[in-house]
Design a protein around this motif. Structure first.
Motif, PDB file in Angstrom:
ATOM      1  N   LEU A  49       0.828  -1.215   0.000  1.00  0.00           N
ATOM      2  CA  LEU A  49       0.000   0.000   0.000  1.00  0.00           C
ATOM      3  C   LEU A  49       0.854   1.254   0.000  1.00  0.00           C
ATOM      4  CD1 LEU A  49      -3.062   0.596   0.126  1.00  0.00           C
ATOM      5  CD2 LEU A  49      -2.806   0.858   2.595  1.00  0.00           C
ATOM      6  N   ASN A  50       0.576   2.144  -0.975  1.00  0.00           N
ATOM      7  CA  ASN A  50       1.222   3.449  -1.059  1.00  0.00           C
ATOM      8  C   ASN A  50       0.181   4.526  -0.756  1.00  0.00           C
ATOM      9  OD1 ASN A  50       3.600   2.150  -1.953  1.00  0.00           O
ATOM     10  ND2 ASN A  50       2.909   2.242  -4.081  1.00  0.00           N
ATOM     11  N   ALA A  51       0.247   5.661  -1.456  1.00  0.00           N
ATOM     12  CA  ALA A  51      -0.727   6.739  -1.267  1.00  0.00           C
ATOM     13  C   ALA A  51      -2.124   6.223  -1.576  1.00  0.00           C
ATOM     14  CB  ALA A  51      -0.377   7.916  -2.164  1.00  0.00           C
ATOM     15  N   VAL A  52      -3.051   6.406  -0.638  1.00  0.00           N
ATOM     16  CA  VAL A  52      -4.385   5.828  -0.749  1.00  0.00           C
ATOM     17  C   VAL A  52      -5.369   6.836  -1.332  1.00  0.00           C
ATOM     18  CG1 VAL A  52      -6.318   4.820   0.521  1.00  0.00           C
ATOM     19  CG2 VAL A  52      -3.963   4.235   1.148  1.00  0.00           C
ATOM     20  N   TYR A  53      -6.057   6.423  -2.391  1.00  0.00           N
ATOM     21  CA  TYR A  53      -7.116   7.231  -2.986  1.00  0.00           C
ATOM     22  C   TYR A  53      -8.455   6.550  -2.689  1.00  0.00           C
ATOM     23  CZ  TYR A  53      -3.907  10.505  -5.094  1.00  0.00           C
ATOM     24  OH  TYR A  53      -2.974  11.499  -5.274  1.00  0.00           O
ATOM     25  N   GLY A  54      -9.177   6.062  -3.687  1.00  0.00           N
ATOM     26  CA  GLY A  54     -10.506   5.511  -3.442  1.00  0.00           C
ATOM     27  C   GLY A  54     -10.506   4.312  -2.497  1.00  0.00           C
ATOM     28  N   VAL A  55     -11.514   4.269  -1.635  1.00  0.00           N
ATOM     29  CA  VAL A  55     -11.772   3.095  -0.793  1.00  0.00           C
ATOM     30  C   VAL A  55     -13.239   2.720  -0.957  1.00  0.00           C
ATOM     31  CG1 VAL A  55      -9.942   3.519   0.896  1.00  0.00           C
ATOM     32  CG2 VAL A  55     -12.176   4.593   1.230  1.00  0.00           C
ATOM     33  N   ALA A  57     -16.136  -0.254   0.498  1.00  0.00           N
ATOM     34  CA  ALA A  57     -16.515  -1.419   1.297  1.00  0.00           C
ATOM     35  C   ALA A  57     -17.588  -2.213   0.568  1.00  0.00           C
ATOM     36  CB  ALA A  57     -17.023  -0.970   2.667  1.00  0.00           C
ATOM     37  N   ASP A  58     -17.238  -3.425   0.139  1.00  0.00           N
ATOM     38  CA  ASP A  58     -18.171  -4.326  -0.537  1.00  0.00           C
ATOM     39  C   ASP A  58     -18.612  -5.383   0.479  1.00  0.00           C
ATOM     40  OD1 ASP A  58     -19.572  -6.022  -2.179  1.00  0.00           O
ATOM     41  OD2 ASP A  58     -17.835  -6.710  -3.318  1.00  0.00           O
ATOM     42  N   GLU A  59     -19.710  -5.093   1.174  1.00  0.00           N
ATOM     43  CA  GLU A  59     -20.159  -6.002   2.229  1.00  0.00           C
ATOM     44  C   GLU A  59     -20.689  -7.319   1.674  1.00  0.00           C
ATOM     45  OE1 GLU A  59     -21.638  -4.232   6.085  1.00  0.00           O
ATOM     46  OE2 GLU A  59     -22.341  -2.704   4.665  1.00  0.00           O
ATOM     47  N   ASN A  60     -21.253  -7.287   0.474  1.00  0.00           N
ATOM     48  CA  ASN A  60     -21.786  -8.524  -0.110  1.00  0.00           C
ATOM     49  C   ASN A  60     -20.698  -9.575  -0.306  1.00  0.00           C
ATOM     50  OD1 ASN A  60     -24.401  -7.521  -0.244  1.00  0.00           O
ATOM     51  ND2 ASN A  60     -24.146  -6.740  -2.320  1.00  0.00           N
ATOM     52  N   HIS A  61     -19.484  -9.111  -0.576  1.00  0.00           N
ATOM     53  CA  HIS A  61     -18.388 -10.036  -0.838  1.00  0.00           C
ATOM     54  C   HIS A  61     -17.268  -9.908   0.197  1.00  0.00           C
ATOM     55  CE1 HIS A  61     -20.527  -9.313  -4.666  1.00  0.00           C
ATOM     56  NE2 HIS A  61     -20.414 -10.602  -4.772  1.00  0.00           N
ATOM     57  N   LYS A  62     -17.574  -9.217   1.312  1.00  0.00           N
ATOM     58  CA  LYS A  62     -16.693  -9.136   2.480  1.00  0.00           C
ATOM     59  C   LYS A  62     -15.296  -8.645   2.107  1.00  0.00           C
ATOM     60  CE  LYS A  62     -19.266 -12.916   4.644  1.00  0.00           C
ATOM     61  NZ  LYS A  62     -19.227 -14.295   5.207  1.00  0.00           N
ATOM     62  N   THR A  63     -15.275  -7.635   1.246  1.00  0.00           N
ATOM     63  CA  THR A  63     -14.011  -7.145   0.709  1.00  0.00           C
ATOM     64  C   THR A  63     -13.930  -5.626   0.786  1.00  0.00           C
ATOM     65  OG1 THR A  63     -13.828  -9.028  -0.814  1.00  0.00           O
ATOM     66  CG2 THR A  63     -12.541  -7.062  -1.351  1.00  0.00           C
ATOM     67  N   LEU A  64     -12.777  -5.131   1.199  1.00  0.00           N
ATOM     68  CA  LEU A  64     -12.471  -3.709   1.092  1.00  0.00           C
ATOM     69  C   LEU A  64     -11.553  -3.520  -0.112  1.00  0.00           C
ATOM     70  CD1 LEU A  64     -12.518  -0.804   2.313  1.00  0.00           C
ATOM     71  CD2 LEU A  64     -10.344  -1.401   3.407  1.00  0.00           C
ATOM     72  N   TRP A  65     -11.972  -2.642  -1.031  1.00  0.00           N
ATOM     73  CA  TRP A  65     -11.185  -2.313  -2.217  1.00  0.00           C
ATOM     74  C   TRP A  65     -10.492  -0.982  -1.975  1.00  0.00           C
ATOM     75  CZ3 TRP A  65     -11.133  -5.581  -6.505  1.00  0.00           C
ATOM     76  CH2 TRP A  65     -12.070  -6.618  -6.490  1.00  0.00           C
ATOM     77  N   VAL A  66      -9.209  -0.916  -2.323  1.00  0.00           N
ATOM     78  CA  VAL A  66      -8.417   0.290  -2.072  1.00  0.00           C
ATOM     79  C   VAL A  66      -7.574   0.626  -3.302  1.00  0.00           C
ATOM     80  CG1 VAL A  66      -6.633   1.342  -0.625  1.00  0.00           C
ATOM     81  CG2 VAL A  66      -8.279  -0.238   0.395  1.00  0.00           C
ATOM     82  N   CYS A  67      -7.654   1.891  -3.754  1.00  0.00           N
ATOM     83  CA  CYS A  67      -6.795   2.365  -4.834  1.00  0.00           C
ATOM     84  C   CYS A  67      -5.489   2.892  -4.240  1.00  0.00           C
ATOM     85  CB  CYS A  67      -7.472   3.488  -5.618  1.00  0.00           C
ATOM     86  SG  CYS A  67      -8.412   2.921  -7.055  1.00  0.00           S
ATOM     87  N   SER A  68      -4.365   2.360  -4.726  1.00  0.00           N
ATOM     88  CA  SER A  68      -3.041   2.750  -4.249  1.00  0.00           C
ATOM     89  C   SER A  68      -2.232   3.304  -5.413  1.00  0.00           C
ATOM     90  CB  SER A  68      -2.337   1.525  -3.656  1.00  0.00           C
ATOM     91  OG  SER A  68      -0.987   1.806  -3.338  1.00  0.00           O
ATOM     92  N   ASN A  69      -1.560   4.436  -5.184  1.00  0.00           N
ATOM     93  CA  ASN A  69      -0.772   5.085  -6.235  1.00  0.00           C
ATOM     94  C   ASN A  69       0.615   5.462  -5.724  1.00  0.00           C
ATOM     95  OD1 ASN A  69      -2.657   5.504  -8.639  1.00  0.00           O
ATOM     96  ND2 ASN A  69      -3.904   6.301  -6.971  1.00  0.00           N
ATOM     97  N   HIS A  70       1.454   5.939  -6.637  1.00  0.00           N
ATOM     98  CA  HIS A  70       2.774   6.420  -6.242  1.00  0.00           C
ATOM     99  C   HIS A  70       2.628   7.539  -5.208  1.00  0.00           C
ATOM    100  CE1 HIS A  70       4.769   4.089  -9.282  1.00  0.00           C
ATOM    101  NE2 HIS A  70       4.202   4.729 -10.288  1.00  0.00           N
ATOM    102  N   TYR A  71       3.660   7.718  -4.405  1.00  0.00           N
ATOM    103  CA  TYR A  71       3.726   8.872  -3.518  1.00  0.00           C
ATOM    104  C   TYR A  71       3.958  10.135  -4.343  1.00  0.00           C
ATOM    105  CZ  TYR A  71       4.208   5.441   0.227  1.00  0.00           C
ATOM    106  OH  TYR A  71       3.989   4.405   1.086  1.00  0.00           O
ATOM    107  N   ASP A  72       3.865  11.294  -3.691  1.00  0.00           N
ATOM    108  CA  ASP A  72       4.043  12.568  -4.401  1.00  0.00           C
ATOM    109  C   ASP A  72       5.398  12.654  -5.110  1.00  0.00           C
ATOM    110  OD1 ASP A  72       1.558  13.369  -3.600  1.00  0.00           O
ATOM    111  OD2 ASP A  72       2.250  14.696  -2.000  1.00  0.00           O
ATOM    112  N   ASP A  73       6.420  12.011  -4.546  1.00  0.00           N
ATOM    113  CA  ASP A  73       7.746  12.078  -5.159  1.00  0.00           C
ATOM    114  C   ASP A  73       7.956  11.021  -6.239  1.00  0.00           C
ATOM    115  OD1 ASP A  73       7.961   9.768  -3.700  1.00  0.00           O
ATOM    116  OD2 ASP A  73       9.600  10.446  -2.404  1.00  0.00           O
ATOM    117  N   GLY A  74       6.879  10.279  -6.576  1.00  0.00           N
ATOM    118  CA  GLY A  74       6.947   9.293  -7.648  1.00  0.00           C
ATOM    119  C   GLY A  74       7.431   7.921  -7.219  1.00  0.00           C
TER     120      GLY A  74
END
Length: 227
Positions: A49-55, A57-74
């Protein structure tokens, strides 16, 4: 609240628990219902996990989805959507976005468990079907330039906004889960860098703008073309 430093996205579960991703801390925190107690839940670096954007919660499938991207310095791992157990926060999997220059921004999940992810840099939406091993293209169209927030209306209608172009789009999905058409909707007022969206009822959405506005969006007209 330093744990929430530069928070970018928020999701919740039916019991009222809030789940918040942080750009600055590169972590995910939880806030139990009716409290102000913030607890770091998923630590930086977990599952890459790097810089976190979208999160999401998919309760139907008991999963948390997380968008991870580069840090500000790349630095950091390539942009990816990562999954965690929604109850424990334990890592499940990681799926790198396809392409050379990508940006994982937000997630929406269909009723059958197919996850849709906006790639703001590529101007596209990618998807992961249940049991899939890698992301594949779901929608690619010039109208999707700056694709950011995602939310489902009807089960085969995915709404997407553009943070760079101030547009709201309707993506009609076919039986294979991929786009049949992308339609730009007619807005009742201009949008300023629209961002996160969540469905709040039939043909109703909540949408955040980077101007500081929070909008309730409804649809009317032939094909719901007026927003």
């Amino acid at each position: 609240y330093t744990t929430l430093f530069r928070s970018e996205s928020i999701t919740s579960t039916k019991d009222g628990t809030l789940i918040v991703g942080s750009l600055g801390k590169a972590n995910v925190s939880r806030i139990p219902y009716a409290t102000t107690t913030v607890t770091e839940w998923i630590k930086p670096g977990t599952n890459g996990l790097n810089a976190v954007y979208g999160v999401y919660a998919d309760e139907n499938h008991k999963t948390l989805w997380v968008c991870s991207n580069h840090y500000d310095d790349g630095t950091g791992d390539k942009p990816a959507v990562k999954t965690f157990d929604l109850k424990t926060g334990a890592p499940k999997a990681s799926y790198t976005l396809p392409g050379d220059v990508t940006f994982c921004n937000d997630i929406a999940v269909a009723g059958d468990g197919t996850a849709y992810v906006s790639d703001t840099q590529q101007g596209s939406v990618v998807m992961l079907k249940p049991g899939g091993k890698e992301l594949e293209a779901a929608a690619k169209d010039p109208l999707l330039a700056g694709a950011d927030g995602l939310a489902f209306g009807e089960k085969t209608v995915l709404y997407v906004n553009s943070v760079t172009m101030g547009k709201l789009l309707r993506v009609d999905l076919g039986p294979d889960g991929k786009s049949k058409s992308v339609t730009e909707l007619k807005l009742s007022k201009p949008l300023t860098r629209p961002d996160g969206m969540r469905a709040i009822g039939k043909n109703r959405m909540l949408m955040a703008e980077n101007s500081g506005n929070m909008d309730i969006v409804t649809f009317s007209g032939p094909g719901g073309q007026n927003a």
